[in-house]
Design a protein around this motif. Structure first.
Motif, PDB file in Angstrom:
ATOM      1  N   LEU A  56       8.539 -45.321 -13.182  1.00  0.00           N
ATOM      2  CA  LEU A  56       8.577 -43.883 -12.910  1.00  0.00           C
ATOM      3  C   LEU A  56       9.920 -43.291 -13.312  1.00  0.00           C
ATOM      4  CD1 LEU A  56       6.784 -44.037  -9.467  1.00  0.00           C
ATOM      5  CD2 LEU A  56       5.872 -43.075 -11.580  1.00  0.00           C
ATOM      6  N   MET A  57      11.010 -43.942 -12.890  1.00  0.00           N
ATOM      7  CA  MET A  57      12.332 -43.405 -13.241  1.00  0.00           C
ATOM      8  C   MET A  57      12.668 -43.718 -14.695  1.00  0.00           C
ATOM      9  SD  MET A  57      14.751 -43.870  -9.917  1.00  0.00           S
ATOM     10  CE  MET A  57      14.632 -45.637  -9.720  1.00  0.00           C
ATOM     11  N   THR A  80      10.900 -41.469 -17.271  1.00  0.00           N
ATOM     12  CA  THR A  80      11.187 -40.034 -17.227  1.00  0.00           C
ATOM     13  C   THR A  80      12.681 -39.781 -17.458  1.00  0.00           C
ATOM     14  OG1 THR A  80      11.413 -40.154 -14.827  1.00  0.00           O
ATOM     15  CG2 THR A  80       9.285 -39.452 -15.676  1.00  0.00           C
ATOM     16  N   GLY A  81      13.519 -40.660 -16.891  1.00  0.00           N
ATOM     17  CA  GLY A  81      14.968 -40.464 -17.000  1.00  0.00           C
ATOM     18  C   GLY A  81      15.456 -40.513 -18.434  1.00  0.00           C
ATOM     19  N   TYR A  98      14.295 -38.976 -20.831  1.00  0.00           N
ATOM     20  CA  TYR A  98      14.256 -37.643 -21.429  1.00  0.00           C
ATOM     21  C   TYR A  98      15.535 -36.856 -21.190  1.00  0.00           C
ATOM     22  CZ  TYR A  98       9.676 -38.138 -23.286  1.00  0.00           C
ATOM     23  OH  TYR A  98       8.643 -38.558 -24.058  1.00  0.00           O
ATOM     24  N   VAL A  99      16.239 -37.187 -20.088  1.00  0.00           N
ATOM     25  CA  VAL A  99      17.524 -36.530 -19.858  1.00  0.00           C
ATOM     26  C   VAL A  99      18.494 -36.969 -20.955  1.00  0.00           C
ATOM     27  CG1 VAL A  99      19.432 -36.217 -18.240  1.00  0.00           C
ATOM     28  CG2 VAL A  99      17.096 -36.438 -17.382  1.00  0.00           C
ATOM     29  N   LEU A 100      18.506 -38.272 -21.248  1.00  0.00           N
ATOM     30  CA  LEU A 100      19.360 -38.780 -22.326  1.00  0.00           C
ATOM     31  C   LEU A 100      18.972 -38.137 -23.654  1.00  0.00           C
ATOM     32  CD1 LEU A 100      19.376 -42.571 -21.392  1.00  0.00           C
ATOM     33  CD2 LEU A 100      21.122 -40.859 -20.913  1.00  0.00           C
ATOM     34  N   ALA A 155      17.503 -35.246 -24.194  1.00  0.00           N
ATOM     35  CA  ALA A 155      17.831 -33.818 -24.265  1.00  0.00           C
ATOM     36  C   ALA A 155      19.331 -33.586 -24.370  1.00  0.00           C
ATOM     37  CB  ALA A 155      17.279 -33.090 -23.039  1.00  0.00           C
ATOM     38  N   THR A 193      15.192 -50.448 -15.103  1.00  0.00           N
ATOM     39  CA  THR A 193      15.189 -48.985 -15.172  1.00  0.00           C
ATOM     40  C   THR A 193      16.054 -48.504 -16.332  1.00  0.00           C
ATOM     41  OG1 THR A 193      14.979 -48.948 -12.777  1.00  0.00           O
ATOM     42  CG2 THR A 193      15.546 -46.877 -13.829  1.00  0.00           C
ATOM     43  N   LEU A 194      17.242 -49.088 -16.456  1.00  0.00           N
ATOM     44  CA  LEU A 194      18.151 -48.672 -17.527  1.00  0.00           C
ATOM     45  C   LEU A 194      17.556 -48.975 -18.904  1.00  0.00           C
ATOM     46  CD1 LEU A 194      20.910 -47.483 -18.222  1.00  0.00           C
ATOM     47  CD2 LEU A 194      21.851 -49.793 -18.163  1.00  0.00           C
ATOM     48  N   MET A 217      14.817 -46.469 -19.643  1.00  0.00           N
ATOM     49  CA  MET A 217      15.344 -45.127 -19.921  1.00  0.00           C
ATOM     50  C   MET A 217      15.916 -45.061 -21.329  1.00  0.00           C
ATOM     51  SD  MET A 217      17.376 -43.574 -16.703  1.00  0.00           S
ATOM     52  CE  MET A 217      16.676 -43.410 -15.069  1.00  0.00           C
ATOM     53  N   LEU A 237       9.341 -33.009 -20.518  1.00  0.00           N
ATOM     54  CA  LEU A 237       9.531 -33.798 -19.298  1.00  0.00           C
ATOM     55  C   LEU A 237       8.787 -33.167 -18.129  1.00  0.00           C
ATOM     56  CD1 LEU A 237      10.709 -36.232 -17.921  1.00  0.00           C
ATOM     57  CD2 LEU A 237      12.722 -34.888 -17.353  1.00  0.00           C
ATOM     58  N   VAL A 265       6.107 -35.144 -16.010  1.00  0.00           N
ATOM     59  CA  VAL A 265       6.301 -35.377 -14.578  1.00  0.00           C
ATOM     60  C   VAL A 265       5.080 -34.945 -13.763  1.00  0.00           C
ATOM     61  CG1 VAL A 265       7.649 -34.570 -12.583  1.00  0.00           C
ATOM     62  CG2 VAL A 265       8.811 -35.514 -14.566  1.00  0.00           C
TER      63      VAL A 265
END
Lengths: 579, 85
Positions: free
Chosen positions: A86-87, A90-91, A93-95, A97, A261-262, A265, A295, A299
Motif C-alpha cells: 500500500l505504501m 503509492t509513495g 508517486y511522490v518521488l 512528482a 517499502t523503500l 517506492m 495518485l 488511492v
C-alpha cells in the motif's frame, strides 16, 4: 418491479458476457477513433494530453491485474504487513512528482533510454537502459496476460488459452493501431470500468458488515450486528484464536518491512511504463499536476483494498471455520472446482478446521479468491459479480498495453533508430514501431500461455531492477550536474548485477542446489532483508558506485551540463542534442 | 538579475521545497507507519490503532496532499521567477 425481476433473472454468465462484450467494444471504438499517424503520436500521443486524461491513463496503466485481483487478497492474508504494498506502490508517486516527472517532461523525448543515452552522452548507457527496460517490461507483461487468461477461464468458462488469445488480439488491435494515443484514451475508459467494478462490491459489503457506505471508514467501525465490537478487534481475535498472527500486527521484521517499502517506492518511480506517461502532457506544470491526479485516482482503489481485505477475511473465517463441510454455500463448491479452494478432512469429523498450524489445517485458500469470489461470499446481485470480471480484464489489458508500448518503442526508437539505422525515415520508424508491437504482443501471449514458473518470483526482480538501475541514474542525471557517463554506467551495472545475484541466490537457490534450498537460506539474508526488499540495498550500491567512480573520471562535456541546467527550468525549449 | 542567477535562485528554492516535502513523506510512512507503529498503536481512533491506520490508510492520503502542495508551490515559484510562460 418488472425491471428488477428481469435484472435478477439473468445469470452471472450472461451478465459477464454482456459487460465484457460492452467494455471490449468500447475499447475498440476508441482505438479506431484515436489512430496514430506519426511517430510522435505513436510514442507520446502527440504530446498534448490533458493532465486529467493523463492522470486517469496513468492510474489504469499502473493498476494491473495484480492490484485489482491480487492485492486485497495478499493483504487479507498478510494483515499489517500488506502495508508494504500500500505504501510502496503509492509513495513512489511522490518521488515521481518531485524528483522525476517535471524534468523528464522538460527534457521532452520519447523514452527512458532516450534520457539516459543523451544525458550520459553514450550509446553504452542507452543500450544498458534498453536492456533493463525490456527485462522489466517483459516480466511484467506476461503476468498481465496470465491475468487475462485467469479471468476468462473462471468467469466465462472459456478455455484458459483461448482467453489469452482473445486478450492478445484486443491489445494488438488498439496498441498497434493507436500507439500511445490509442492506449491513452482506452486507458481512460479502462480506469472508469475498473474503479467502478472495484468500488461497487466494496461499498455493498461495507454496508452489510458495518452499516457504513464508505469502506475506508467501514473497516474501522463497529460491526452492524449490534454487538458493539469493532470489526478490526473481532478480526484480531479470530486470527489469534486460529493461531494466525494478530491481523493488525503482522509477522515480518521491521527492517524487512522498511526495505521492501523503500524498494517498491523507488521501483515504482523507476518503472519505464509509468515514466513515459509523463512525456505525453503539454507542459512541465501539467506533468506535476497529472502525477497528483494519477495518485489521487490510484488511492481511491488502494485505500479501499485494505478494507476489502478485512471484510473478506472476516467473512471467510466466519463462513468456514469449524462449520460442517456439507453445509458450505454454493460459491464454496464452485470455487472448489477451479482449485482455488481445497478441503482435506484430515481428522474425518466433517468440519472444516481452518488454522495456522499446517499439520492440522484442512483448508487451502488461494489469495486471489478474496476479490474474485468476494461478491458471491457476500451474496451480492449477479451483475456485481460479473462486474468484477470486466474490471479485472480492464486492469490487465490497460497495464499490458502500456508495457507493450515501452517494449516496442525501446526496439524501434532506441535500438533501430538510435543505434542501428539512424537514417530510417519517419514512416519507416512508424512501421518498425508497429511491427515491434506485434512482436512484443506475440511474445507476451506466448508467456501467458506457457507461463514460466518464475513469474511470481521475478515481479520482485522487476521492481528491484527498476530501483537498482533507472532511479539512481535519472535522479543523479537531474540533480547532480557533475555526474558523468562512467559513474552512471558503472552504477547501473553494479546495481543490476547485485540485484540479480541476490535473487538468484535467495529466490531460486541457484548456488545452493536449487529451489528446495530456498527456505533454508532465509537465515543468511543480508541484514535480514528479503529478496523483495533488496532493491533498496542495490539502489544504495548504485548511488555509491556512481559517485565514487565519478570522482576519478572526467566531468561531462559542456553541452551536457547545459542540458542539465536547461531541464531544471520549466519554460523554454530543450536544445536538441545528437550524440 | 542575469538569467543564470535567476535560474540558480529558482533551483535553490525548488530544492528546499523538495527536501521539506520529502521529510514529511518519510515521517508519515517510514516513521508513523513502520518505525513508531507499535508506539502509535496504543492510541486508537474508532476501531483503528493509529500506527496500523498510518500504514494502511493515512500515509497514502498524506502522499496525495504532498503532491498537490508541491504543484501549488511550484506554480507560484514559476510565476515568481518568470518561468510560467
Amino acid at each position: 418491479m418488472i425491471n428488477s425481476l428481469l435484472i435478477e433473472g439473468i445469470d452471472v454468465q450472461t451478465w459477464t458476457y454482456i459487460l465484457v462484450g460492452l467494455t471490449f467494444s468500447l475499447y475498440i471504438v476508441i482505438a479506431i477513433w484515436s489512430r496514430a499517424s506519426s511517430t510522435k503520436e505513436f510514442y507520446v500521443a502527440g504530446g498534448g494530453v490533458s493532465p486529467w486524461a493523463n492522470g486517469m491513463a496513468t492510474a489504469a496503466d499502473w493498476m494491473s491485474a495484480a492490484s485489482f485481483i491480487g492485492m486485497a487478497g495478499i493483504i487479507s492474508f498478510a494483515g499489517y504487513d500488506g502495508a508494504v504494498y500500500l505504501m510502496g506502490w503509492t509513495g513512489g508517486y511522490v518521488l515521481l512528482a518531485l524528483l522525476l516527472a517535471p524534468y523528464l517532461r522538460k527534457f521532452g523525448k520519447f523514452t527512458v533510454p532516450d534520457f539516459i543515452g543523451d544525458r550520459y552522452y553514450s550509446k553504452t548507457a542507452r543500450i544498458v537502459a534498453v536492456f533493463c527496460a525490456l527485462l522489466v517490461s517483459f516480466t511484467y507483461v506476461s503476468g498481465q496476460m496470465q491475468g487475462v487468461g485467469i479471468v476468462f477461464s473462471r468467469f466465462l468458462e472459456v478455455d484458459y488459452n483461448t482467453g489469452v488469445i482473445i486478450g492478445v488480439f484486443i491489445v494488438l488491435f488498439y496498441a498497434v493501431l493507436g500507439g500511445m494515443k490509442g492506449i491513452t484514451y482506452t486507458q481512460v475508459a479502462q480506469y472508469c470500468v475498473l474503479i467502478f467494478a472495484f468500488m461497487v462490491p466494496a461499498i455493498f459489503i461495507s454496508i452489510q458488515m458495518t452499516g457504513n457506505p464508505i469502506p475506508q471508514l467501514g473497516f474501522g467501525s463497529e460491526l452492524a450486528d449490534g454487538s458493539g465490537t469493532y470489526l478490526l478487534d473481532k478480526l484480531d481475535g479470530l486470527s489469534t484464536e486460529l493461531g494466525f498472527a494478530e491481523y493488525t500486527q503482522g509477522s515480518k521484521s521491521l527492517i524487512d518491512v522498511f526495505a521492501i517499502t523503500l524498494a517498491l517506492m523507488v521501483g515504482t518511480a523507476g518503472l519505464p511504463h509509468v515514466i513515459i506517461r509523463f512525456f505525453t502532457v503539454k507542459r512541465v506544470r501539467d506533468a506535476r499536476k497529472s502525477a497528483g491526479i494519477a495518485l489521487l485516482l490510484i488511492v481511491v482503489l488502494y485505500s479501499t483494498a485494505p478494507a476489502v481485505a478485512v471484510f473478506a477475511r472476516t467473512n471467510l473465517i466466519e463462513t468456514v471455520s469449524d462449520k460442517p463441510y456439507d453445509d458450505m454455500p454454493q460459491w464454496f463448491k464452485k470455487w472448489e472446482t477451479t482449485g482455488l479452494i481445497a478441503f482435506d478432512d484430515k481428522n474425518n469429523d466433517g468440519l472444516i478446521q481452518y488454522v495456522a498450524d499446517t499439520k492440522e489445517n484442512e483448508l487451502m485458500v488461494n489469495r486471489d479468491i478474496m476479490v474474485l469470489a468476494n461478491p458471491e461470499i457476500a451474496k451480492l446481485p449477479n451483475w456485481v459479480i460479473a462486474l468484477v470480471a470486466a474490471g479485472g480484464l480492464a486492469a490487465a489489458l490497460s497495464t499490458a498495453a502500456g508495457l507493450l508500448l515501452v517494449i516496442s518503442s525501446s526496439v524501434s526508437h532506441d535500438l533501430i533508430k538510435k543505434v542501428f539505422n539512424p537514417k530510417i525515415s519517419e514512416k519507416g520508424e512508424l512501421v518498425a514501431a508497429r511491427l515491434s508491437a506485434v512482436g512484443a504482443v506475440t511474445v507476451a501471449g506466448y508467456f501467458g500461455i506457457n507461463p514460466p514458473g518464475f513469474v511470481a518470483a521475478v515481479v520482485a526482480l522487476a521492481f528491484g531492477l527498476a530501483a537498482a538501475s533507472f532511479f539512481p541514474a535519472i535522479v543523479l542525471g537531474i540533480f547532480y550536474k557533475r555526474m558523468n557517463k562512467e559513474g552512471a554506467i558503472a552504477g547501473m551495472i553494479v546495481g543490476i548485477t547485485a540485484m540479480g545475484l541476490y535473487i538468484l541466490k535467495f529466490k531460486f537457490g541457484v548456488f545452493d542446489g536449487g529451489l528446495d534450498a530456498v527456505a533454508g537460506l532465509k537465515k543468511d539474508w543480508w541484514f535480514g532483508i528479503s529478496p523483495e526488499g533488496f532493491g533498496s540495498i542495490a539502489m544504495a550500491l548504485n548511488f555509491i558506485v556512481s559517485i565514487v567512480i565519478m570522482q576519478f573520471t572526467k566531468e561531462p562535456p559542456e553541452d551536457v551540463q547545459e542540458i542539465v541546467e536547461n531541464i531544471r527550468i520549466p519554460s523554454g525549449a530543450t536544445k536538441a542534442l545528437d550524440h | 538579475m542575469s538569467s543564470n542567477k535567476n535560474a540558480k535562485a529558482y533551483w535553490r528554492e525548488n530544492i528546499r521545497y523538495v527536501l521539506i516535502l520529502l521529510s514529511i513523506w518519510f515521517l508519515v510512512s517510514y516513521g508513523a507507519g513502520i518505525i513508531f507503529k507499535d508506539a502509535l498503536n496504543s492510541i486508537r481512533i474508532g476501531g483503528f490503532k493509529l500506527g496500523f491506520w498510518f500504514a494502511q490508510q493515512g500515509s497514502m492520503y498524506v502522499f496525495v496532499i504532498l503532491i498537490f502542495i508541491y504543484v501549488r508551490l511550484m506554480n507560484k515559484l514559476d510565476k515568481k521567477y518568470g518561468y510560467d510562460k
